[in-house]
Scaffold this active site. Structure first.
Site, PDB file in Angstrom:
ATOM      1  N   SER A 101       0.848  -1.220  -0.044  1.00 22.78           N
ATOM      2  CA  SER A 101      -0.046   0.110   0.073  1.00 22.78           C
ATOM      3  C   SER A 101       0.926   1.196   0.089  1.00 22.78           C
ATOM      4  CB  SER A 101      -0.920   0.008   1.159  1.00 22.78           C
ATOM      5  OG  SER A 101      -0.048  -0.077   2.402  1.00 22.78           O
TER       6      SER A 101
ATOM      7  N   LYS B 146      -2.469   4.993  -4.717  1.00 19.62           N
ATOM      8  CA  LYS B 146      -3.635   4.711  -5.257  1.00 19.62           C
ATOM      9  C   LYS B 146      -4.548   6.134  -5.291  1.00 19.62           C
ATOM     10  CE  LYS B 146      -5.402   1.427  -2.858  1.00 19.62           C
ATOM     11  NZ  LYS B 146      -4.488   0.682  -2.190  1.00 19.62           N
TER      12      LYS B 146
ATOM     13  N   ASP C  89      -6.898  10.717   2.530  1.00 22.67           N
ATOM     14  CA  ASP C  89      -7.155  10.673   0.902  1.00 22.67           C
ATOM     15  C   ASP C  89      -8.156  11.629   0.598  1.00 22.67           C
ATOM     16  OD1 ASP C  89      -4.904   8.747   0.639  1.00 22.67           O
ATOM     17  OD2 ASP C  89      -6.521   7.254  -0.023  1.00 22.67           O
TER      18      ASP C  89
ATOM     19  N   ASP D 296      -5.951  -8.951   0.397  1.00 24.04           N
ATOM     20  CA  ASP D 296      -6.084  -8.791   1.660  1.00 24.04           C
ATOM     21  C   ASP D 296      -7.338  -9.204   2.074  1.00 24.04           C
ATOM     22  OD1 ASP D 296      -3.583  -7.767   2.225  1.00 24.04           O
ATOM     23  OD2 ASP D 296      -4.110  -5.441   2.107  1.00 24.04           O
TER      24      ASP D 296
ATOM     25  N   LYS E  61      10.968  -5.475 -12.563  1.00 25.21           N
ATOM     26  CA  LYS E  61      10.497  -7.025 -12.440  1.00 25.21           C
ATOM     27  C   LYS E  61       9.161  -6.893 -12.491  1.00 25.21           C
ATOM     28  CE  LYS E  61      14.034  -9.506 -11.892  1.00 25.21           C
ATOM     29  NZ  LYS E  61      14.383 -10.481 -13.037  1.00 25.21           N
TER      30      LYS E  61
ATOM     31  N   GLN F 168       2.378  -9.516 -12.968  1.00 28.72           N
ATOM     32  CA  GLN F 168       1.682 -10.496 -13.700  1.00 28.72           C
ATOM     33  C   GLN F 168       0.535 -11.262 -12.760  1.00 28.72           C
ATOM     34  OE1 GLN F 168       4.657 -12.600 -15.647  1.00 28.72           O
ATOM     35  NE2 GLN F 168       5.577 -11.155 -16.196  1.00 28.72           N
TER      36      GLN F 168
ATOM     37  N   GLY G 104      -2.965  18.731  18.085  1.00 27.91           N
ATOM     38  CA  GLY G 104      -2.402  17.655  18.717  1.00 27.91           C
ATOM     39  C   GLY G 104      -3.439  17.321  19.985  1.00 27.91           C
TER      40      GLY G 104
ATOM     41  N   CYS H 124      -4.973  25.122  16.471  1.00 26.72           N
ATOM     42  CA  CYS H 124      -5.789  24.407  17.138  1.00 26.72           C
ATOM     43  C   CYS H 124      -5.239  24.203  18.641  1.00 26.72           C
ATOM     44  CB  CYS H 124      -6.387  22.944  16.606  1.00 26.72           C
ATOM     45  SG  CYS H 124      -7.740  22.324  17.382  1.00 26.72           S
TER      46      CYS H 124
ATOM     47  N   ARG I 142     -12.186  19.800  21.463  1.00 28.25           N
ATOM     48  CA  ARG I 142     -12.978  19.879  22.487  1.00 28.25           C
ATOM     49  C   ARG I 142     -12.905  20.890  23.603  1.00 28.25           C
ATOM     50  NH1 ARG I 142     -15.533  14.779  22.442  1.00 28.25           N
ATOM     51  NH2 ARG I 142     -13.804  13.210  21.495  1.00 28.25           N
TER      52      ARG I 142
ATOM     53  N   HIS J 168      -8.998  24.513  11.578  1.00 27.76           N
ATOM     54  CA  HIS J 168      -7.888  23.880  10.644  1.00 27.76           C
ATOM     55  C   HIS J 168      -7.982  24.399   9.580  1.00 27.76           C
ATOM     56  CE1 HIS J 168      -6.638  20.882  13.515  1.00 27.76           C
ATOM     57  NE2 HIS J 168      -7.939  20.902  14.041  1.00 27.76           N
TER      58      HIS J 168
ATOM     59  N   GLU K 244      -5.498  24.539   7.279  1.00 28.92           N
ATOM     60  CA  GLU K 244      -4.999  23.740   6.119  1.00 28.92           C
ATOM     61  C   GLU K 244      -5.981  22.921   5.621  1.00 28.92           C
ATOM     62  OE1 GLU K 244      -5.104  23.314   9.487  1.00 28.92           O
ATOM     63  OE2 GLU K 244      -5.101  21.069  10.302  1.00 28.92           O
TER      64      GLU K 244
END
Ligand code: GLN
Length: 532
Positions: A14, A18, A71, A148, A188, A193, A350, A377, A464, A510, A512
């Site tokens: 992984s 992807k 993602d 998997d 390789k 394959q 954090g 934050c 929080r 946040h 970002e």
């Protein structure tokens, strides 16, 4: 147009790209069509909200408050659209849904089985999400790797879905790794394959192979892969290493990947106008260079701060500045020594009380030595504690998060809305929230980015705790100015006058998470500008 489905699977290991394949394929359609990315994850957690960042990387927060895989940050940046929480599907959600249905007697006394009940539930969820987002093109990224056990049911559900679709409505891209072992110096293709064989044994026949390695695929490797995968050679693409992920769509376009996608799906070709902005040539044009230090504790896995890193790149491109990023782990003794060499610092989010005292020492250094810094934050909260301890003579100042007995010196206290919460899952103050800004530097920055409406802006949150309202009042008349609050009065932005400190800017939000290459987060632009 009929509904179109693009499936993305991966093999060998992984983390080979992807998401970049999914986002880049979607990119080519995103200006004209509604593209809906869906991520199928194998874990049994409902979502990554409760996972340790070292375990899973950054937890991305969507505008609707869903805590999802990082993602989704990439999808939103590439596809220029907001996703919703139901696009993130985990095995935990699937099983929870199945058990709920079983208890409701939805299966009418039948024996509930993996096939067809769970697989049907998976495809129903996919169709439901796709229809809610308003059809066109659905990008389905299957997490983990083929083989998997965690994703077996997803692959079976996809096989069944494909059976019912027309050939031109369903496209399968398979990403594989083509290693070059040092002792043979040759690409390789055997793992590729074998993975195609594995997929075929599950009834899945990839239409496109994307081969991942540091270098481009050689001619002979391409031929070999095409032969074994039963594909024409122009269906085999290379995904080599690049300096910037934003150059991947261009790189794939050069190989005519976009034309193939349109052709296979029978969609009239449309050239995306903004593509040229994402060219390597433009991305590499820089006038200066700075080093920004990301300081904090989840540095063992760079993915923990994925959106912060991307937001720095966006702001850098906007100002023609190359931003070198260095991580500092303040748990180590030499942390503060390194901070001394910074052009600029970002201290991102954090949780928990570990190494806080070490960080407070670093904050004092940054304040006194006027190093441009953006506090995000938790670090807005710590920056305020440091100020109370060292400037406003309140040495016991603390946060209830770190010391449950610190009242009445809980400068940082639990939000009212959090007081009766027992269940920690998805219960923080999440969602996109509004802030009203006072006429200071932060407001100017948002205004410049055309993100200000009626003196208000929106950002996403995940916390929080908050600055205690009565201590917030005590900041009146000091150098720390509260320049943005929620409609209910929660402190959301704090800044120091730029005559006192070049950039001492903090936000409880946040920023970002909403940064884009073409529309960088204003507070990051401010930081980089202050440091050059
Ligand atoms: N731990 C802090 C809170 O819950 C800050 C969280 C964060 O940095 N996202 O308020």
């Amino acid at each position: 147009m009929r509904k179109k489905y693009i499936i993305i699977t991966g093999w060998v290991i992984s983390g080979i790209g992807k998401w970049v394949t999914t986002a880049s394929a979607g990119f080519f359609f995103s200006e004209k069509y509604k593209v809906t990315p869906i991520k199928l994850d194998g874990y049994l957690n409902i979502d990554p909200g409760t996972m340790n960042p070292h375990e899973h990387g950054e937890v991305f927060v969507l505008a609707d408050g869903a805590e999802v895989d990082m993602d989704f940050g990439h999808y939103e940046r590439f596809l220029w659209s907001e996703c919703s929480g139901n696009q993130s599907i985990s095995m935990g959600k699937i099983f929870a849904g199945i058990l709920e249905k079983e208890r409701r007697w939805d299966f009418l006394g039948k024996t509930v089985q993996m096939i067809p009940h769970v697989t049907n539930h998976i495809s129903d969820r996919i169709e439901e999400v796709f229809s809610q987002s308003g059809w066109d093109i659905c990008m389905i990224e299957v997490g983990w790797t083929v083989g998997d056990i965690e994703v077996e049911l997803y692959l079976e559900a996809i096989r069944q879905m494909k059976r019912k679709k027309k050939k031109e409505d369903f496209l399968h891209i398979h990403l594989t790794y083509v290693p070059v072992p040092g002792w043979v110096d040759e690409q390789k293709t055997k793992p590729t394959q074998q993975s195609v064989n594995l997929l075929q044994s599950k009834g899945l026949f990839p239409d496109i192979i994307m081969a991942r390695w540091t270098e481009k695929l050689s001619k002979s490797s391409r031929e070999k892969i095409a032969l074994f995968a039963n594909l024409r050679e122009d269906r085999v693409f290379s995904l080599p290493d690049v300096d910037s992920i934003y150059t991947v769509p261009q790189l794939l376009k050069k190989q005519k990947f976009d034309a193939l996608l349109y052709g296979k799906l029978w969609i009239p070709f449309y050239e995306w106008e903004r593509l040229h902005e994402w060219s390597a040539q433009l991305l590499n044009q820089v006038k200066s260079e700075i080093t920004v230090w990301i300081v904090w504790k989840y540095t063992a896995l760079e993915d923990s701060y994925s959106s912060v890193v991307e937001a720095l790149r966006h702001a850098g491109k906007h100002l023609w500045v190359k931003t070198n990023i260095i991580f500092i782990d303040t748990r180590k003794k030499h942390g503060i020594e390194k901070v001394k060499k910074c052009n600029a610092c970002i201290i991102p989010w954090g949780f928990g009380d570990t190494w806080i005292e070490n960080m407070l020492e670093t904050i004092t250094y940054i304040r006194e030595n006027k190093i441009p810094c953006l506090w995000i934050c938790l670090w807005l909260q710590l920056m305020v504690i440091e100020y109370f301890r060292n400037v406003l003579n309140t040495p016991q100042a603390n946060s209830l998060e770190f010391d449950k007995k610190c009242k009445p010196n809980d400068i940082i206290t639990l939000l009212d809305s959090q007081k009766n919460i027992v269940n920690l899952w998805g219960t923080m103050r999440l969602w996109k929230q509004v802030s009203k800004l006072k006429p200071w530097n932060i407001k100017d920055l948002y205004n410049e980015a055309e993100r200000l409406k009626w003196n208000k802006i929106e950002e996403r949150f995940r916390h929080r705790y908050e600055v205690h309202p009565s201590f917030a009042e005590k900041l009146n008349g000091t150098d720390l100015n509260i320049t943005g609050t929620s409609p209910a009065g929660i402190v959301q932005f704090i800044e120091m006058n730029s005559k006192i400190h070049p950039y001492y800017t903090a936000t409880q939000s946040h920023p970002e998470l909403s940064s884009k290459l073409e529309n960088p987060a204003p507070l990051f632009v401010g930081l980089i500008r202050a440091s050059i």
